[in-house]
Write a protein that holds these residues in place. Sequence first.
Motif, mmCIF file in Angstrom:
data_model
loop_
_atom_site.group_PDB
_atom_site.id
_atom_site.type_symbol
_atom_site.label_atom_id
_atom_site.label_comp_id
_atom_site.label_asym_id
_atom_site.label_seq_id
_atom_site.Cartn_x
_atom_site.Cartn_y
_atom_site.Cartn_z
ATOM 1 N N ALA A 1 -4.343 -1.276 1.675
ATOM 2 C CA ALA A 1 -5.208 -2.357 1.194
ATOM 3 C C ALA A 1 -5.014 -3.621 2.025
ATOM 4 O O ALA A 1 -4.042 -3.749 2.779
ATOM 5 N N ASP A 2 -5.951 -4.551 1.862
ATOM 6 C CA ASP A 2 -5.832 -5.852 2.520
ATOM 7 C C ASP A 2 -4.600 -6.574 1.998
ATOM 8 O O ASP A 2 -4.217 -6.426 0.831
ATOM 9 N N GLU A 3 -4.013 -7.385 2.863
ATOM 10 C CA GLU A 3 -2.790 -8.092 2.499
ATOM 11 C C GLU A 3 -2.996 -9.014 1.297
ATOM 12 O O GLU A 3 -2.108 -9.165 0.451
ATOM 13 N N GLY A 4 -4.162 -9.610 1.183
ATOM 14 C CA GLY A 4 -4.448 -10.521 0.071
ATOM 15 C C GLY A 4 -4.605 -9.817 -1.271
ATOM 16 O O GLY A 4 -4.529 -10.453 -2.315
ATOM 17 N N TYR B 1 -3.388 -5.472 -6.796
ATOM 18 C CA TYR B 1 -3.331 -4.035 -7.022
ATOM 19 C C TYR B 1 -1.992 -3.623 -7.623
ATOM 20 O O TYR B 1 -1.935 -2.757 -8.497
ATOM 21 N N SER B 2 -0.925 -4.245 -7.157
ATOM 22 C CA SER B 2 0.398 -3.935 -7.696
ATOM 23 C C SER B 2 0.483 -4.311 -9.176
ATOM 24 O O SER B 2 1.029 -3.559 -9.991
ATOM 25 N N LEU B 3 -0.062 -5.466 -9.504
ATOM 26 C CA LEU B 3 -0.078 -5.907 -10.894
ATOM 27 C C LEU B 3 -0.892 -4.940 -11.749
ATOM 28 O O LEU B 3 -0.469 -4.562 -12.854
ATOM 29 N N LEU B 4 -2.040 -4.507 -11.238
ATOM 30 C CA LEU B 4 -2.850 -3.533 -11.971
ATOM 31 C C LEU B 4 -2.111 -2.217 -12.174
ATOM 32 O O LEU B 4 -2.215 -1.595 -13.234
ATOM 33 N N LEU B 5 -1.362 -1.790 -11.181
ATOM 34 C CA LEU B 5 -0.576 -0.566 -11.312
ATOM 35 C C LEU B 5 0.502 -0.730 -12.388
ATOM 36 O O LEU B 5 0.720 0.171 -13.200
ATOM 37 N N GLY B 6 1.147 -1.888 -12.424
ATOM 38 C CA GLY B 6 2.144 -2.161 -13.471
ATOM 39 C C GLY B 6 1.527 -2.196 -14.855
ATOM 40 O O GLY B 6 2.080 -1.647 -15.812
ATOM 41 N N ILE B 7 0.358 -2.805 -14.987
ATOM 42 C CA ILE B 7 -0.336 -2.862 -16.273
ATOM 43 C C ILE B 7 -0.764 -1.465 -16.715
ATOM 44 O O ILE B 7 -0.644 -1.103 -17.889
ATOM 45 N N THR B 8 -1.251 -0.671 -15.766
ATOM 46 C CA THR B 8 -1.647 0.705 -16.085
ATOM 47 C C THR B 8 -0.445 1.500 -16.591
ATOM 48 O O THR B 8 -0.555 2.252 -17.568
ATOM 49 N N GLY B 9 0.702 1.317 -15.953
ATOM 50 C CA GLY B 9 1.920 1.984 -16.413
ATOM 51 C C GLY B 9 2.295 1.561 -17.822
ATOM 52 O O GLY B 9 2.714 2.384 -18.643
ATOM 53 N N GLN C 1 3.872 -2.686 -4.533
ATOM 54 C CA GLN C 1 4.293 -3.549 -3.427
ATOM 55 C C GLN C 1 4.692 -2.727 -2.199
ATOM 56 O O GLN C 1 4.534 -3.170 -1.064
ATOM 57 N N TRP C 2 5.191 -1.533 -2.415
ATOM 58 C CA TRP C 2 5.582 -0.660 -1.318
ATOM 59 C C TRP C 2 4.376 0.099 -0.752
ATOM 60 O O TRP C 2 4.238 0.240 0.450
ATOM 61 N N PHE C 3 3.485 0.576 -1.638
ATOM 62 C CA PHE C 3 2.398 1.458 -1.217
ATOM 63 C C PHE C 3 1.155 0.710 -0.719
ATOM 64 O O PHE C 3 0.583 1.058 0.317
ATOM 65 N N PHE C 4 0.718 -0.301 -1.437
ATOM 66 C CA PHE C 4 -0.573 -0.929 -1.136
ATOM 67 C C PHE C 4 -0.648 -1.667 0.208
ATOM 68 O O PHE C 4 -1.737 -1.761 0.773
ATOM 69 N N PRO C 5 0.435 -2.195 0.784
ATOM 70 C CA PRO C 5 0.298 -2.804 2.108
ATOM 71 C C PRO C 5 -0.186 -1.801 3.165
ATOM 72 O O PRO C 5 -0.788 -2.191 4.164
#
Length: 148
Positions: A58-61, A66-74, A51-55
């Motif tokens: 990446a596109d706002e939408g 992407y944040s969810l994918l990063l959390g799942i990857t973690g 949520q901090w990095f991707f804005p």
Amino acid sequence: MANHFDQNKGSRAEHKNNFIEILGDTVSGNQLIISIILSVSVSLGGYKLGQWFFPRVADEGMVNSYSLLLGITGTIIILIVCSIFFKPKRILIEDEISSENMLEVFKDLQLDYAEELRLIEEDPMTKKELEELGVLSNFNKMGKGDGK
């Protein structure tokens, strides 16, 4: 040597109190709590980091995705780490198959000997496998012990 064995047996009983059963598997309560805390922390941390990095990149939408994918990857990474550090706690004891052991199992599972024998006799593949494993002879001995 006997004292050493008895000491191990006592320590096993003490450690048994630390284990809990979840979905038919035995786990250490402390390691389970550590795993849950790590998983939740890394999942939420990855999401918040996204949520901090991707804005910025990446596109706002797509930021939430992407944040969810990063959390799942973690979460997947922590799953692998926990599986490496926290080994299974099962103690498997292999007993030799005997008609007495089978009789106990049948009583515990409330199985009908005659029905099971009929099903084995009707399926040639199962019968062959049980003969190869030496189970069918014990199965037949068990029936003779019952008077059947």
